[in-house]
Design a protein around this motif. Structure first.
Motif, PDB file in Angstrom:
ATOM      1  N   VAL A  24     -13.500  13.743   3.429  1.00  0.00           N
ATOM      2  CA  VAL A  24     -13.782  15.182   3.408  1.00  0.00           C
ATOM      3  C   VAL A  24     -12.478  15.971   3.566  1.00  0.00           C
ATOM      4  O   VAL A  24     -12.234  16.942   2.834  1.00  0.00           O
ATOM      5  CB  VAL A  24     -14.803  15.563   4.504  1.00  0.00           C
ATOM      6  N   ALA A  25     -11.630  15.562   4.497  1.00  0.00           N
ATOM      7  CA  ALA A  25     -10.353  16.262   4.706  1.00  0.00           C
ATOM      8  C   ALA A  25      -9.495  16.218   3.455  1.00  0.00           C
ATOM      9  O   ALA A  25      -8.902  17.236   3.052  1.00  0.00           O
ATOM     10  CB  ALA A  25      -9.608  15.654   5.890  1.00  0.00           C
ATOM     11  N   LEU A  26      -9.424  15.060   2.810  1.00  0.00           N
ATOM     12  CA  LEU A  26      -8.596  14.934   1.605  1.00  0.00           C
ATOM     13  C   LEU A  26      -9.163  15.742   0.444  1.00  0.00           C
ATOM     14  O   LEU A  26      -8.410  16.350  -0.322  1.00  0.00           O
ATOM     15  CB  LEU A  26      -8.431  13.464   1.225  1.00  0.00           C
ATOM     16  N   ILE A  27     -10.475  15.771   0.323  1.00  0.00           N
ATOM     17  CA  ILE A  27     -11.102  16.582  -0.739  1.00  0.00           C
ATOM     18  C   ILE A  27     -10.832  18.063  -0.495  1.00  0.00           C
ATOM     19  O   ILE A  27     -10.446  18.794  -1.419  1.00  0.00           O
ATOM     20  CB  ILE A  27     -12.613  16.292  -0.831  1.00  0.00           C
ATOM     21  N   LEU A  28     -11.014  18.507   0.749  1.00  0.00           N
ATOM     22  CA  LEU A  28     -10.757  19.916   1.069  1.00  0.00           C
ATOM     23  C   LEU A  28      -9.295  20.268   0.841  1.00  0.00           C
ATOM     24  O   LEU A  28      -8.977  21.348   0.330  1.00  0.00           O
ATOM     25  CB  LEU A  28     -11.164  20.213   2.516  1.00  0.00           C
ATOM     26  N   ASP A  29      -8.403  19.355   1.206  1.00  0.00           N
ATOM     27  CA  ASP A  29      -6.974  19.590   0.981  1.00  0.00           C
ATOM     28  C   ASP A  29      -6.675  19.649  -0.517  1.00  0.00           C
ATOM     29  O   ASP A  29      -5.931  20.521  -0.965  1.00  0.00           O
ATOM     30  CB  ASP A  29      -6.149  18.504   1.653  1.00  0.00           C
ATOM     31  N   HIS A  30      -7.250  18.741  -1.270  1.00  0.00           N
ATOM     32  CA  HIS A  30      -7.021  18.697  -2.721  1.00  0.00           C
ATOM     33  C   HIS A  30      -7.531  19.969  -3.398  1.00  0.00           C
ATOM     34  O   HIS A  30      -6.949  20.423  -4.392  1.00  0.00           O
ATOM     35  CB  HIS A  30      -7.700  17.469  -3.325  1.00  0.00           C
ATOM     36  N   PHE A 106      -0.670  10.660   2.782  1.00  0.00           N
ATOM     37  CA  PHE A 106      -0.469  10.890   1.351  1.00  0.00           C
ATOM     38  C   PHE A 106      -0.751  12.338   0.943  1.00  0.00           C
ATOM     39  O   PHE A 106      -0.318  12.779  -0.110  1.00  0.00           O
ATOM     40  CB  PHE A 106      -1.342   9.952   0.514  1.00  0.00           C
ATOM     41  N   SER A 107      -1.461  13.083   1.796  1.00  0.00           N
ATOM     42  CA  SER A 107      -1.771  14.483   1.479  1.00  0.00           C
ATOM     43  C   SER A 107      -0.566  15.399   1.668  1.00  0.00           C
ATOM     44  O   SER A 107      -0.558  16.519   1.168  1.00  0.00           O
ATOM     45  CB  SER A 107      -2.912  14.989   2.370  1.00  0.00           C
ATOM     46  N   PHE A 111      -1.216  19.467   9.007  1.00  0.00           N
ATOM     47  CA  PHE A 111      -2.442  19.825   9.716  1.00  0.00           C
ATOM     48  C   PHE A 111      -3.407  18.641   9.781  1.00  0.00           C
ATOM     49  O   PHE A 111      -4.062  18.411  10.796  1.00  0.00           O
ATOM     50  CB  PHE A 111      -3.112  21.031   9.045  1.00  0.00           C
ATOM     51  N   LEU A 112      -3.481  17.875   8.705  1.00  0.00           N
ATOM     52  CA  LEU A 112      -4.407  16.740   8.668  1.00  0.00           C
ATOM     53  C   LEU A 112      -3.989  15.621   9.619  1.00  0.00           C
ATOM     54  O   LEU A 112      -4.803  14.742   9.937  1.00  0.00           O
ATOM     55  CB  LEU A 112      -4.539  16.196   7.248  1.00  0.00           C
ATOM     56  N   LEU A 113      -2.748  15.653  10.087  1.00  0.00           N
ATOM     57  CA  LEU A 113      -2.297  14.619  11.004  1.00  0.00           C
ATOM     58  C   LEU A 113      -2.833  14.812  12.420  1.00  0.00           C
ATOM     59  O   LEU A 113      -2.547  14.006  13.311  1.00  0.00           O
ATOM     60  CB  LEU A 113      -0.775  14.524  10.995  1.00  0.00           C
TER      61      LEU A 113
END
Length: 163
Positions: A24-30, A106-107, A111-113
């Motif tokens: 979910v985090a990677l999709i939102l970031d993308h 990879f993002s 913030f995701l960290l």
């Protein structure tokens, strides 16, 4: 009642939850829905570090499953404290933590960290409430001594430095 942990234990709940949160985090970031923290200048470093984390996570998982044959030992009711289990008490879950951290790196979004810290807290609480309590009741002082020598989440040879 079985005299051993369930083969799946708390692991699938943990692994599934953090995999979903990572996805979910990677999709939102993308989709550019998480803009704070983007660090494009650090991407080469993040890609390299992410690869190291992912490889480390896969290594831990493989060592627990293939070298130590943890499923067989659970069925035999054997407390495994050698091999990778001599460096970390929960290499399968730690492997999932490291691999998901690698994916988040990879993002290139700082913030995701924050998520790996949340994953670590979740792992700690989940294990204390489930598997560790059961293993302490089953193996007693042997398990308590093992916990004193070996970290729960962070693989480290030698002296224990984190719970």
């Amino acid at each position: 009642m079985k005299n051993h942990l369930p083969l799946l234990g708390a692991g699938p709940a943990y692994a599934g939850t953090i995999a979903l949160a990572t996805a979910v985090a990677l999709i939102l970031d993308h989709q550019n829905m998480i803009k704070p923290g983007n660090a494009p200048d650090l991407c080469a470093f993040f890609y390299f570090t992410g690869g190291v984390f992912m490889a480390s996570g896969i290594f831990l998982w493989a060592m627990a499953n293939f070298q130590c044959r943890i499923s067989e030992n659970i069925q035999k009711n054997v407390l495994v404290t050698t091999g990778i289990y001599g460096y970390v008490r929960n290499p399968i879950l730690s492997g999932h933590l490291l691999a998901n951290t690698g994916l988040l790196l990879f993002s290139c979004n700082l913030f995701l960290l924050t998520l790996p810290f949340i994953y670590w807290i979740y792992m700690t609480v989940l294990l204390r409430m489930t598997e560790e309590k059961w293993l302490r009741d089953l193996y007693g002082q042997i398990y308590v001594e093992y916990c004193r020598r070996v970290n729960r989440c962070i693989p480290f040879p030698g002296k224990k430095f984190l719970l």
